[in-house]
Scaffold this active site. Structure first.
Site, mmCIF file in Angstrom:
data_model
loop_
_atom_site.group_PDB
_atom_site.id
_atom_site.type_symbol
_atom_site.label_atom_id
_atom_site.label_comp_id
_atom_site.label_asym_id
_atom_site.label_seq_id
_atom_site.Cartn_x
_atom_site.Cartn_y
_atom_site.Cartn_z
ATOM 1 N N LYS B 80 -9.358 13.293 -0.125
ATOM 2 C CA LYS B 80 -9.960 12.310 0.791
ATOM 3 C C LYS B 80 -10.992 12.996 1.684
ATOM 4 C CE LYS B 80 -8.486 8.623 3.986
ATOM 5 N NZ LYS B 80 -7.324 7.949 4.605
ATOM 6 N N SER B 155 -6.908 2.957 4.021
ATOM 7 C CA SER B 155 -8.211 3.586 3.995
ATOM 8 C C SER B 155 -8.404 4.599 2.858
ATOM 9 C CB SER B 155 -8.464 4.281 5.328
ATOM 10 O OG SER B 155 -7.547 5.345 5.523
ATOM 11 N N SER B 179 -2.279 3.788 5.106
ATOM 12 C CA SER B 179 -3.507 4.122 4.375
ATOM 13 C C SER B 179 -3.310 4.872 3.068
ATOM 14 C CB SER B 179 -4.448 4.935 5.272
ATOM 15 O OG SER B 179 -5.137 4.075 6.138
#
Lengths: 97, 477
Positions: B80, B155, B179
């Site tokens: 990420k 996310s 997330s």
């Protein structure tokens, strides 16, 4: 109820500029969000919650074992918007006028 | 034979050791697929160039150490974009950090490099991890591989897509209110949010520091366990990391007691999601596990507490981005102008919204009514769950009330926030939680995956892996 003036004040505190059109939108959304999280103010919460000590505590690291001086200086300096050698250049904030 | 990039981590590790494929062939399979499909999926903000030295080193290690080499050796992973990899851009999908290059490796990256893992690229996300769809990315949303009209969740949406579309064999995400788990549910994969403090956040761009945890997104529960075991552990660089056995140990029994808070499963859950959920529970009962009705009376207010605590911490954490030392630096006449111009131009709408909310709930007139009450709620929730865990091993929910939604469907921020209803409590209490695929529901002729969500007591990740494996077995994965 949130007012546009309040949101503008918050933006100033947060060092953000909110345009007028956005101000209206943010204010309306704030009302909905605050109405939702406002349920917290109605709850009957026990009095002793702040006395409870969690198991994960005292999280400050002991001083010591620093990295070698200067090990990151060049990499950090590269990220500076402006620099004078290893020093970060910033705007003059005290004038001599 | 399964395509190389479609193998699980465990399968790939075996194939590498039996010489069915080489580290380079495995890497090429993932990266070629990433180059072909990323334009359409926008899973990666950047696909890295091949690091020949890393590939050679991993191959050599497998050749010489064989079974003793770490399982992750030579495995291509997605990272990420809020986790630092030295020398690479780490933008948190924000204009503020668009050109920021990491000056050091995050502890999790160091551990993965030590294990011989190789990074395919940095994945798209909601800006500063604020959102549930990746629609808040400054660089355009990622696309759900099951339906191009739908979000992948967020996310950590880019990480979920990278894995679900087989552009990497596993991925790391971060989870502040769901997330990791929510995008895992929306893309049919496994997502784990570890116990608060289990995994070091050194080198994670902070969002809500009392809530954030890094965790794995993987194809199987076994892969999640292996990745988690590799990245976990106390770290001198993150003083919030915890030692082993800080919390009481929990044994994993063959028959697990599953707490079902039926009073929270009423309105708001799609009927077909509920049906799949109930069928999954039936499957677990048939496999010898036991359902126990439990009550979590205050949990209905967890989301309200979360949307006070989280923006408060966001406004504090993002205060450091002021255009002076790094990141976007706009210049005006005065120093104050420099701050305001840099922050206004750099932050997208959602970070600005949450900064303002956070500033509000922390302001002197409101801190008692909002922040302190929300903070007290965390203790109440922790107690409530601790009481429940005297009777049960895990607490179960559907991960989300609905499958992946369409782009633009949740343009009103509050409606987006309400989707986090089942995931935020684990962040507020610090307890570990996992989402595992439980089946599919149909929307407009397309089968969309949905997930089942389990929470366990602090440091009882093993219990989550056990129940997660039980779900997989019941679903014949």
């Amino acid at each position: 109820m949130a007012t546009a003036a309040e949101v503008k004040k918050l933006a100033a505190l947060a060092r953000i500029k909110v345009e007028d059109a956005e101000l209206e939108k943010f204010t309306k959304e704030f009302d909905a969000i605050l109405a939702y999280v406002g349920q917290l103010t109605q709850l009957d919460l026990p009095q002793d919650v702040h006395e409870e000590k969690p198991l994960l505590r005292n999280v400050m690291r002991e001083d010591g074992e620093p990295h070698v001086s200067g090990a990151y200086t060049a990499k950090l300096t590269e990220q500076f918007p402006a620099h004078d050698g290893d020093a970060l250049s910033v705007k003059q904030i005290i004038s001599h006028d | 034979m399964t395509k190389l990039n479609e193998m699980t981590m465990v399968e790939a590790a075996r194939a590498l050791r039996t010489r069915e494929c080489s580290v380079r062939e495995l890497w090429d399979a993932c990266v070629n697929e990433a180059h072909v499909r990323n334009k359409e999926l926008n899973a990666f903000l950047e696909v890295f160039d091949t690091d020949d030295a890393a590939l050679r080193a991993a191959q050599k290690r497998i050749d010489t150490e064989g079974a003793k080499a770490p399982l992750l050796c030579g495995i291509p992973l997605a990272l990420k974009d809020n986790i630092l990899l030295e020398g690479k851009v780490a933008s948190a999908a924000s204009k503020v950090l668009e050109h920021y290059r990491a000056t050091y490796d995050a502890t999790v990256v160091k551990k993965l490099k030590d294990a011989g893992a190789i990074f395919v690229g940095r994945t798209n996300m909601d800006e500063f991890a604020m959102g549930s769809s990746t629609e808040n990315s400054a660089f355009g949303p990622s696309v759900n591989p099951y339906d191009a009209g739908r979000v992948p969740g967020g996310s950590s949406g880019g990480s979920a897509v990278a894995l679900a579309a087989h552009l990497a064999l596993a991925a790391l995400g971060s989870d502040t209110g769901g997330s990791i788990r929510q995008p895992a549910a929306y893309t049919g994969i496994v997502g784990l949010k570890p116990t608060y403090g289990a995994v070091s956040r050194s080198g994670l761009i902070a969002m809500g520091s009392s809530l954030d945890q890094i965790g794995p997104l993987t194809a199987t529960v076994e892969d999640a366990r292996i990745l988690y075991e590799t990245i976990r552990g106390k770290d001198i660089m993150d003083s919030t990391t915890i030692p082993d056995n800080l919390y009481p140990a929990h044994s994993v029994s063959k028959s697990l007691r599953i707490g079902v808070p039926r009073h929270l499963l009423g309105d708001g859950i799609d009927a077909d999601v509920r049906a799949v959920f109930d069928a999954s529970l039936d499957g677990l009962v048939r496999a010898g596990h036991v359902l126990v009705d439990i009550k979590l009376p205050m949990s209905a207010h967890a989301l309200a507490a979360y949307y006070v605590i989280m923006p408060a911490e966001v406004s504090t954490n993002l205060a450091r981005l002021d255009g002076i030392r790094y990141g976007l630096a706009e210049r005006g006449e005065t120093l104050l102008d420099d701050y305001i111009l840099s922050r206004t131009k750099g932050f997208g709408e959602e970070p600005r919204r949450r900064i303002l909310l956070g500033t509000f709930v922390l302001s002197s007139g409101y801190i008692d009514a909002y922040y302190r009450r929300a903070d007290a709620m965390r203790t109440v929730l922790r107690r409530e769950y601790s009481t429940a865990f005297e009777e049960v091993d895990v607490v179960v929910f559907p991960t989300t009330p609905s499958p992946a939604f369409t782009f633009g469907e949740k343009s009103d921020p509050l409606s987006m926030y309400l989707g986090d209803i089942f995931t935020v409590t684990a962040n507020l209490t610090g307890m570990p939680a996992i989402s595992v695929p439980m089946g599919y529901v149909n929307r407009a002729g397309v089968s969309l995956p949905v997930g089942i969500h389990f929470t366990a007591p602090h440091q009882a990740e093993d219990v989550l892996f056990a129940i997660g494996s039980a779900v997989e077995k019941a679903n014949n994965v």
